[in-house]
Design an enzyme around this catalytic site. Sequence first.
Site, PDB file in Angstrom:
ATOM      1  N   GLU A 178      11.651  25.925  18.686  1.00 38.58           N
ATOM      2  CA  GLU A 178      11.434  27.252  19.285  1.00 38.58           C
ATOM      3  C   GLU A 178      10.157  27.311  20.105  1.00 38.58           C
ATOM      4  OE1 GLU A 178      11.125  30.553  16.521  1.00 38.58           O
ATOM      5  OE2 GLU A 178      11.061  32.014  18.129  1.00 38.58           O
ATOM      6  N   LYS A 220      15.813  27.140  20.363  1.00 42.76           N
ATOM      7  CA  LYS A 220      15.657  28.611  20.267  1.00 42.76           C
ATOM      8  C   LYS A 220      14.669  29.064  21.337  1.00 42.76           C
ATOM      9  CE  LYS A 220      14.398  32.300  17.055  1.00 42.76           C
ATOM     10  NZ  LYS A 220      14.607  32.802  15.699  1.00 42.76           N
TER      11      LYS A 220
END
Length: 341
Positions: A178, A220
């Site tokens: 992420e 992500k």
Amino acid sequence: MNLNELNAIAKKMVAPGKGLLAADESTGTIKKRFDAIGVQNTEDNRRDYREMMFRTGTAMKEHISGVILYHETIRQNAKDGTPLVKLIEAAGSVPGIKVDAGAKPLAGNPGEVITEGLDGLRERFQEYHKLGARFAKWRAVIDIGAGMPSYNCINANAHALARYAALAQENGIVPIVEPEVLMDGDHDIARCEHVTTWVLKEVFQQLFFAGVALEGMILKPNMIVPGKKCAKQNSREDVARATVKVLKDCVPSAVPGIAFLSGGQSDQEATAHLDAINKIGNLPWAVTFSYGRALQAAPQAAWSGKTENVGKGQAAFAHRALMNSLAALGKWSKTDESKAA
Ligand code: 13P
């Protein structure tokens, strides 16, 4: 590392019409959410709140493929003594764990941050695997501002993400990678597009250097949006087009899935953007949600810490899970919002 197993878990996390619930707020972050609804930040209240979501049958069985937990929650039992991890597994959903130790000031680059938590991570992965975690999350934070981001910030964070991802895979755990480019500033959509491209290029280069198998990870990212304080706010179609362009430019098709963060978008915006992205279609990866705030704001408000409101909180959670499930299929429309879950 068994790549077939990692790939199977990753595919399950992004199965059609399903996405991830990010319920991994640290004790400090959940306090901010509880303060907003007048709930005391006690261990029991955190347990009751999360248990309410994990016991929402339809949402968990049909729309939530996995739940990102915090280290307290992965060890916590429901009120009746059942481990919360077992509630998630019983619904056919995969338990995951946030393993980073948060973003700290980056020496040499005032105003920028580096995510910490690599020391001892191998041993922690081994323990989390025993506790039931089959995927993990590490969040890097990149801010846009005057003279920011610096190359040092992007490079250091990409390197840490790659070291984390390699360690996760070594221990049979699918890494969610992420790199979040924040939407807090007054920058326009073109600047978000440029910075996110730069960040993703660096991240995939570092993942390659670290030997991370792309088939066994989930990305992500943020969507490509203008900063919240930018005078020009773009249409949903603009956001979807720019996001797909950047992702196609930067994310190899070996990655099984992309699961967006909501990053401060409103509930409906996050849903509408995901839907518009999937409506473009012909994407080489599954594209879904891994929302924290955009899945939880409504149930938090409906629950407000009261036992008698559990049903209302669950209905609100089921509704947002259903809306995002439709968006993950590119089948959402505004009229669905008024339907009861
Ligand atoms: P938001 O959807 O609230 O951005 O949270 C997702 C997340 O897990 C951030 O790390």
